[in-house]
Motif scaffolding. Structure first.
Motif, PDB file in Angstrom:
ATOM      1  N   ASN B  97     121.851 -37.477  74.042  1.00  0.00           N
ATOM      2  CA  ASN B  97     120.575 -37.804  73.417  1.00  0.00           C
ATOM      3  C   ASN B  97     119.395 -37.202  74.147  1.00  0.00           C
ATOM      4  O   ASN B  97     118.278 -37.635  73.973  1.00  0.00           O
ATOM      5  N   SER B  98     119.649 -36.250  75.003  1.00  0.00           N
ATOM      6  CA  SER B  98     118.540 -35.703  75.752  1.00  0.00           C
ATOM      7  C   SER B  98     118.793 -34.243  76.079  1.00  0.00           C
ATOM      8  O   SER B  98     119.889 -33.724  75.875  1.00  0.00           O
ATOM      9  N   LEU B  99     117.778 -33.577  76.543  1.00  0.00           N
ATOM     10  CA  LEU B  99     117.861 -32.160  76.839  1.00  0.00           C
ATOM     11  C   LEU B  99     116.913 -31.884  77.989  1.00  0.00           C
ATOM     12  O   LEU B  99     115.748 -32.285  77.949  1.00  0.00           O
ATOM     13  N   PHE B 100     117.416 -31.212  79.004  1.00  0.00           N
ATOM     14  CA  PHE B 100     116.568 -30.894  80.142  1.00  0.00           C
ATOM     15  C   PHE B 100     116.201 -29.417  80.096  1.00  0.00           C
ATOM     16  O   PHE B 100     117.068 -28.555  79.970  1.00  0.00           O
ATOM     17  N   ILE B 101     114.916 -29.137  80.169  1.00  0.00           N
ATOM     18  CA  ILE B 101     114.448 -27.752  80.204  1.00  0.00           C
ATOM     19  C   ILE B 101     113.824 -27.514  81.569  1.00  0.00           C
ATOM     20  O   ILE B 101     112.839 -28.169  81.930  1.00  0.00           O
ATOM     21  N   MET B 102     114.403 -26.591  82.326  1.00  0.00           N
ATOM     22  CA  MET B 102     113.858 -26.291  83.646  1.00  0.00           C
ATOM     23  C   MET B 102     112.545 -25.531  83.488  1.00  0.00           C
ATOM     24  O   MET B 102     112.464 -24.569  82.750  1.00  0.00           O
ATOM     25  N   THR B 103     111.498 -26.005  84.166  1.00  0.00           N
ATOM     26  CA  THR B 103     110.218 -25.306  84.071  1.00  0.00           C
ATOM     27  C   THR B 103     109.776 -24.755  85.420  1.00  0.00           C
ATOM     28  O   THR B 103     108.890 -23.917  85.492  1.00  0.00           O
ATOM     29  N   ASN B 104     110.346 -25.253  86.487  1.00  0.00           N
ATOM     30  CA  ASN B 104     109.951 -24.821  87.816  1.00  0.00           C
ATOM     31  C   ASN B 104     111.174 -24.935  88.709  1.00  0.00           C
ATOM     32  O   ASN B 104     112.104 -25.687  88.400  1.00  0.00           O
ATOM     33  N   MET B 105     111.193 -24.210  89.804  1.00  0.00           N
ATOM     34  CA  MET B 105     112.381 -24.297  90.642  1.00  0.00           C
ATOM     35  C   MET B 105     112.076 -23.839  92.058  1.00  0.00           C
ATOM     36  O   MET B 105     111.171 -23.046  92.318  1.00  0.00           O
ATOM     37  N   ILE B 106     112.856 -24.392  92.981  1.00  0.00           N
ATOM     38  CA  ILE B 106     112.864 -23.891  94.342  1.00  0.00           C
ATOM     39  C   ILE B 106     114.272 -23.387  94.564  1.00  0.00           C
ATOM     40  O   ILE B 106     115.236 -24.157  94.498  1.00  0.00           O
ATOM     41  N   ILE B 107     114.404 -22.088  94.761  1.00  0.00           N
ATOM     42  CA  ILE B 107     115.725 -21.481  94.824  1.00  0.00           C
ATOM     43  C   ILE B 107     116.021 -21.080  96.265  1.00  0.00           C
ATOM     44  O   ILE B 107     115.159 -20.560  96.962  1.00  0.00           O
ATOM     45  N   THR B 108     117.210 -21.437  96.724  1.00  0.00           N
ATOM     46  CA  THR B 108     117.618 -21.082  98.073  1.00  0.00           C
ATOM     47  C   THR B 108     118.910 -20.289  97.941  1.00  0.00           C
ATOM     48  O   THR B 108     119.961 -20.858  97.651  1.00  0.00           O
ATOM     49  N   VAL B 109     118.802 -18.985  98.092  1.00  0.00           N
ATOM     50  CA  VAL B 109     119.959 -18.140  97.805  1.00  0.00           C
ATOM     51  C   VAL B 109     120.848 -17.988  99.030  1.00  0.00           C
ATOM     52  O   VAL B 109     120.415 -18.184 100.170  1.00  0.00           O
ATOM     53  N   ASN B 110     122.109 -17.647  98.744  1.00  0.00           N
ATOM     54  CA  ASN B 110     123.068 -17.315  99.795  1.00  0.00           C
ATOM     55  C   ASN B 110     123.224 -18.363 100.870  1.00  0.00           C
ATOM     56  O   ASN B 110     123.268 -18.041 102.065  1.00  0.00           O
ATOM     57  N   GLN B 111     123.315 -19.622 100.496  1.00  0.00           N
ATOM     58  CA  GLN B 111     123.631 -20.664 101.465  1.00  0.00           C
ATOM     59  C   GLN B 111     125.117 -20.620 101.807  1.00  0.00           C
ATOM     60  O   GLN B 111     125.953 -20.455 100.929  1.00  0.00           O
ATOM     61  N   GLY B 154     109.216 -19.056 115.655  1.00  0.00           N
ATOM     62  CA  GLY B 154     108.715 -18.665 116.970  1.00  0.00           C
ATOM     63  C   GLY B 154     108.179 -19.804 117.819  1.00  0.00           C
ATOM     64  O   GLY B 154     108.324 -19.812 119.045  1.00  0.00           O
ATOM     65  N   THR B 155     107.588 -20.806 117.199  1.00  0.00           N
ATOM     66  CA  THR B 155     106.876 -21.828 117.965  1.00  0.00           C
ATOM     67  C   THR B 155     107.508 -23.211 117.888  1.00  0.00           C
ATOM     68  O   THR B 155     107.407 -24.009 118.817  1.00  0.00           O
ATOM     69  N   VAL B 156     108.128 -23.529 116.785  1.00  0.00           N
ATOM     70  CA  VAL B 156     108.606 -24.908 116.577  1.00  0.00           C
ATOM     71  C   VAL B 156     110.105 -24.999 116.815  1.00  0.00           C
ATOM     72  O   VAL B 156     110.870 -24.127 116.399  1.00  0.00           O
ATOM     73  N   LYS B 157     110.510 -26.065 117.515  1.00  0.00           N
ATOM     74  CA  LYS B 157     111.937 -26.338 117.700  1.00  0.00           C
ATOM     75  C   LYS B 157     112.313 -27.586 116.885  1.00  0.00           C
ATOM     76  O   LYS B 157     111.573 -28.568 116.867  1.00  0.00           O
ATOM     77  N   THR B 158     113.436 -27.519 116.204  1.00  0.00           N
ATOM     78  CA  THR B 158     113.897 -28.701 115.459  1.00  0.00           C
ATOM     79  C   THR B 158     115.371 -28.933 115.770  1.00  0.00           C
ATOM     80  O   THR B 158     116.043 -28.054 116.316  1.00  0.00           O
ATOM     81  N   CYS B 159     115.834 -30.116 115.414  1.00  0.00           N
ATOM     82  CA  CYS B 159     117.236 -30.464 115.638  1.00  0.00           C
ATOM     83  C   CYS B 159     118.135 -29.597 114.756  1.00  0.00           C
ATOM     84  O   CYS B 159     117.825 -29.351 113.588  1.00  0.00           O
ATOM     85  N   GLU B 160     119.235 -29.163 115.315  1.00  0.00           N
ATOM     86  CA  GLU B 160     120.179 -28.366 114.544  1.00  0.00           C
ATOM     87  C   GLU B 160     121.072 -29.287 113.717  1.00  0.00           C
ATOM     88  O   GLU B 160     121.421 -30.382 114.150  1.00  0.00           O
ATOM     89  N   VAL B 161     121.381 -28.860 112.494  1.00  0.00           N
ATOM     90  CA  VAL B 161     122.273 -29.640 111.638  1.00  0.00           C
ATOM     91  C   VAL B 161     123.432 -28.790 111.149  1.00  0.00           C
ATOM     92  O   VAL B 161     123.304 -27.562 111.020  1.00  0.00           O
ATOM     93  N   ALA B 162     124.549 -29.457 110.899  1.00  0.00           N
ATOM     94  CA  ALA B 162     125.638 -28.816 110.172  1.00  0.00           C
ATOM     95  C   ALA B 162     125.290 -28.990 108.706  1.00  0.00           C
ATOM     96  O   ALA B 162     125.130 -30.123 108.243  1.00  0.00           O
ATOM     97  N   ALA B 163     125.142 -27.909 107.964  1.00  0.00           N
ATOM     98  CA  ALA B 163     124.637 -28.004 106.590  1.00  0.00           C
ATOM     99  C   ALA B 163     124.950 -26.706 105.858  1.00  0.00           C
ATOM    100  O   ALA B 163     125.567 -25.792 106.398  1.00  0.00           O
ATOM    101  N   TRP B 164     124.553 -26.657 104.606  1.00  0.00           N
ATOM    102  CA  TRP B 164     124.526 -25.396 103.884  1.00  0.00           C
ATOM    103  C   TRP B 164     123.300 -24.665 104.424  1.00  0.00           C
ATOM    104  O   TRP B 164     122.185 -25.171 104.287  1.00  0.00           O
ATOM    105  N   CYS B 165     123.487 -23.538 105.062  1.00  0.00           N
ATOM    106  CA  CYS B 165     122.395 -22.845 105.727  1.00  0.00           C
ATOM    107  C   CYS B 165     122.026 -21.549 105.019  1.00  0.00           C
ATOM    108  O   CYS B 165     122.908 -20.882 104.499  1.00  0.00           O
ATOM    109  N   PRO B 166     120.783 -21.145 105.008  1.00  0.00           N
ATOM    110  CA  PRO B 166     119.633 -21.881 105.538  1.00  0.00           C
ATOM    111  C   PRO B 166     119.297 -23.107 104.686  1.00  0.00           C
ATOM    112  O   PRO B 166     119.590 -23.098 103.494  1.00  0.00           O
ATOM    113  N   VAL B 167     118.674 -24.106 105.311  1.00  0.00           N
ATOM    114  CA  VAL B 167     118.341 -25.312 104.550  1.00  0.00           C
ATOM    115  C   VAL B 167     117.194 -25.040 103.587  1.00  0.00           C
ATOM    116  O   VAL B 167     116.383 -24.145 103.807  1.00  0.00           O
ATOM    117  N   GLU B 168     117.168 -25.815 102.537  1.00  0.00           N
ATOM    118  CA  GLU B 168     116.139 -25.648 101.514  1.00  0.00           C
ATOM    119  C   GLU B 168     114.778 -26.093 102.034  1.00  0.00           C
ATOM    120  O   GLU B 168     114.670 -27.108 102.708  1.00  0.00           O
TER     121      GLU B 168
END
Lengths: 388, 388, 388
Positions: B97-111, B154-168
């Motif tokens: 009973n519904s239909l989703f139309i994508m209008t915008n996206m954030i794409i993260t390729v080659n994870q 170059g400047t910021v350090k963050t915690c490393e995660v096991a994930a699909w990399c690079p993270v979105e």
């Protein structure tokens, strides 16, 4: 014309009201009032106060969106070390009123179209080609039999099938569940309801809830009854089941949102109430395909054009969001119907007392004489008329 | 036996009707008729004409199919020149009973599965490994922390995660919307309804509509109210929102089809009426995950067996087709219930006039004497009886 | 104070009952009883026995799961010899109340983003670039026109479009249907219902059904009315259509499960009843996009990063499981409403007989004299009063 006017005048200017016998009797009087009181108490108390018989009701129209959150890792010999996120375990990515979270799986990697031996069971084990009928396919077959009997492993021979090879072996479901960590995943349910008859709409994220609260809260029937974020484990527990048991073979959980609203009162009292129920029945005696699972495949293609796929038999929990409820608002129609019925019932008091007074009481003949006037059908009966 | 026959004869051959006082008074007579008229007008006018109280009603059972049309091109640095058609932007390909139309996206390729630094935010930025707890995972984490603190840039350090990399990185939603041209896409809604109680079915493509018209029409509330093809932009506008605004973060639009039918009249007057409503609330003050989005991934496999995926956070508009309505048809039960209540209400006229005549009018004692006959409980009271 | 007490005493200790004229007439008496009997028969017979007016009703809340089974092979020039199993033909893999089975398809392999000539039709055939408007896109376009006019094949020139190339040619739907063997696939429907008002739940796999029976049975309206496993061909046949016809262009089948339950009786009599209805209308005169189909794509990626896809226009049958029904259980409110209305209707008997006796009968004046007492508005009218 004149006669017509006379009739009209009589109709308009005459008022008819029944003649009444007033019996001055404590016993009968009190009984009559008591019966009337009972009926009145019923009409007012039960119909109007308890069942809100003065209200028009409407059923809810609802729209639901869900969003799962959570990451976990698994480490198995088949797949190695692997991270699972929302895009991996929610299948399909979006649905209207439900959400499937994969909790367990049987994965068959690198299937290609080809010929291979069936899984051994009582219909597929064979001794020679004579046992296999080419072109046949049973209910649980993975493919179409070629008619050949081939070695399944060192000792067992089974009928060969044209299928995606190798065929899936789903005889053993992983225990404990592959993604058992799903217990700690969370589910945000956004629900917008609408009562079309009253043009009243509301959503389950209440106006007095702050973003800060929403970012950190988890639903709890006692402490956080209006937080729309649910821990999956808690949902299953609230329904009286074990998440880890359910995760193995899957199942269906109903998240019921009840919106019973009295719109005669302020709208801030119209609140959602959540409850949880397991919708599939765990009845060991007569169960075909217990739990909840389905198969899907990811298709890959080589440069050479050859297609292969990874078949996944996904076991998991489908969360169905079931929204129901009734809103009531004062309306003249049901009020009048109930008032009318109540008045008619009040008449029952008189009927009841009449029966007692004119049939059961000692002085019934005396009272009857007062109430009734007998008229005979024949005119000479006039003399026999017992006037009071 | 003889007595029994006499009682039966009395029961069968006697007709009892109340004795009536006819008061010849213009004032009282007119008042009585006026009150009766009012009640009659209410019963007939409101209950029967307006609310159709003589009808049995049934709720609609409906089936909906949708089909989107439209193509657009985008040209971005990440994806280059790219054409988007239905198979690209409708996700999943079909729903009930519904239909989703994508209008915008954030794409993260080659994870790929691996280890990488988390996105910097107040919980993930770290100075040394001591700030990162191995195995931990927050609500908004992209993976499971390994316990190491690594350079994000170059400047910021963050915690490393096991994930699909690079993270979105979903901190910036593209503005204007990536597929802003979706405004001109069209949506064909086919709706078939059924009233089970009356076995009446109809569809929203009316019998008098020609194929030629359907191929070229677009819904317009005024000029084309029965064309089942909707321009997406117009749907959103009709609900009082801006498509381009909504396209950025997504949302949910309800396409409401109302089938209110009076089946006592010809079926060609039973027509769908469309209306549009935004179902998600844009309340800036307390909003978790505003708009509507979900994540899905396309999985790819190399010959080497390594799997990689393209993760898409899809923002878009979900069109929920909400079909509701009530059909009414004459039925004896509700008619009789309402007639019964109406009659009972007519009795109220007499009660009301009685109160006025016997309690408020100057000549009330005179009238009372005519209406009532007093009967005392004791026999010697007979003399005191005021007979007329 | 004393007067107040007197009024209260009068109110409590007086019993008022209408004075009655008892007319001893066989004709009128019998008529009166006959009319009363008719009304009583209606109230008891129709309202209570037939329509169960003494029951409170509730609508069903339901949860459905489906599972398809079946394998088939196809052998075509495009795809070669190929096996199709559940993961191939059920799209998407799971839905809430419906299941789509692909029965026919138009497959366009190896599409890549690029420029290619459109399919020739009356809007796309061109003679020179002047016929093609760059950037334009019609409703049925596969892409965005580049403005160039290029050769489609040896003889025809069409406008070039930026699109997934080559564009899909869906002018010829395969006949017979590609997966015509789907007729023999089976569908298991598991349905769990709930009546919230009565807290009554039941499922369509009845308690007295054994696992052995479920493994081998197929639904048949006569021999196996409670087997929840349906042969697809039989579903379509039961609705009066041909599966092979329907398979070509697709369609929508409703599997209706009716749970009409009288909860005053034992719950084992509350049984599902299945019926089948085609939900899309085959009306050749005014049909846009007849049948049921949608497009989806499988995306592949080369090591080089180039993406290509296989576009599938899937025709097939969507099975919508529609669960409806009403449960009734004795409740005092509707009973009282109906009793009240019934009593009010009994009063109609007196009104009717009064009309006959006092307006139509020969002895009407004699009877009227007995029933009515005339009271004039003026005191000197006392003398004119016709007392009996």
């Amino acid at each position: 014309m004149a006669g017509c006017c006379a009739v009209l005048a009589a109709f308009l200017f005459e008022y008819d009201t029944p003649r009444i016998v007033l019996i001055r009797s404590r016993k009968v009087g009190l009984m009559n009032r008591a019966v009337q009181l009972l009926i009145l108490a019923y009409v007012i108390g039960w119909v109007f106060v308890w069942e809100k018989g003065y209200q028009e009701t409407d059923s809810v129209v609802s729209s639901v969106t869900t969003k799962a959150k959570g990451v976990t890792v698994t480490n198995t010999s088949t797949l190695g070390f692997r991270v699972w996120d929302v895009a991996d375990y929610v299948i399909p990515a979006q649905e209207e009123n439900s959400l499937f979270i994969m909790t367990n799986m049987i994965i068959t990697v690198n299937q290609t179209q080809g010929f291979c031996p069936e899984l051994p069971d009582k219909t597929t084990v064979c001794k020679s080609d004579a046992n296999c009928v080419a072109g046949s396919s049973g209910t649980h077959s993975n493919g179409i039999a070629t008619g050949r009997c081939v070695l399944f492993n060192g000792t067992v021979k089974t009928c060969e099938v044209a299928a995606w090879c190798p065929v899936e072996d789903d005889s053993h479901v992983p225990k404990p569940a592959f993604l058992k960590a799903a217990e700690n995943f969370t589910l945000l349910v956004k629900n917008n309801i609408w009562y079309p008859k009253f043009n009243f709409s509301k959503r389950n994220i209440l106006p007095n809830i702050t973003t800060t609260y929403l970012k950190s809260c988890t639903y709890d029937a006692v402490t956080d009854p209006f937080c729309p974020i649910f821990r999956l484990g808690k949902i299953v527990e609230s329904a009286g089941h074990s998440f880890q048991d359910m995760a193995i073979e899957g199942g269906i959980m109903g998240i019921q949102i009840n919106w019973d609203c009295n719109l005669d009162r302020t709208s801030s009292l119209c609140l959602p109430s959540y409850s949880f129920r397991r919708l599939d029945t765990r009845d060991v005696d007569h169960n075909v395909s217990p739990g909840y699972n389905f198969r899907f495949a990811k298709y890959y293609s080589h440069l050479t054009g050859a297609e292969h796929r990874t078949l996944i038999k996904a076991y998991g929990i489908r969360f169905d969001i079931i929204v129901f409820g009734k809103a009531g608002k004062f309306d003249i129609i049901p009020t009048m119907i109930n008032v009318g019925s109540g008045l008619a019932l009040l008449g029952v008091a008189t009927v009841l007392c009449d029966v007692i007074v004119f049939y059961c009481m000692k002085k019934r003949y005396y009272y009857r004489e007062k109430k009734y006037k007998y008229v005979e059908d024949y005119e000479q009966g006039l003399g026999g008329e017992m006037d009071q």
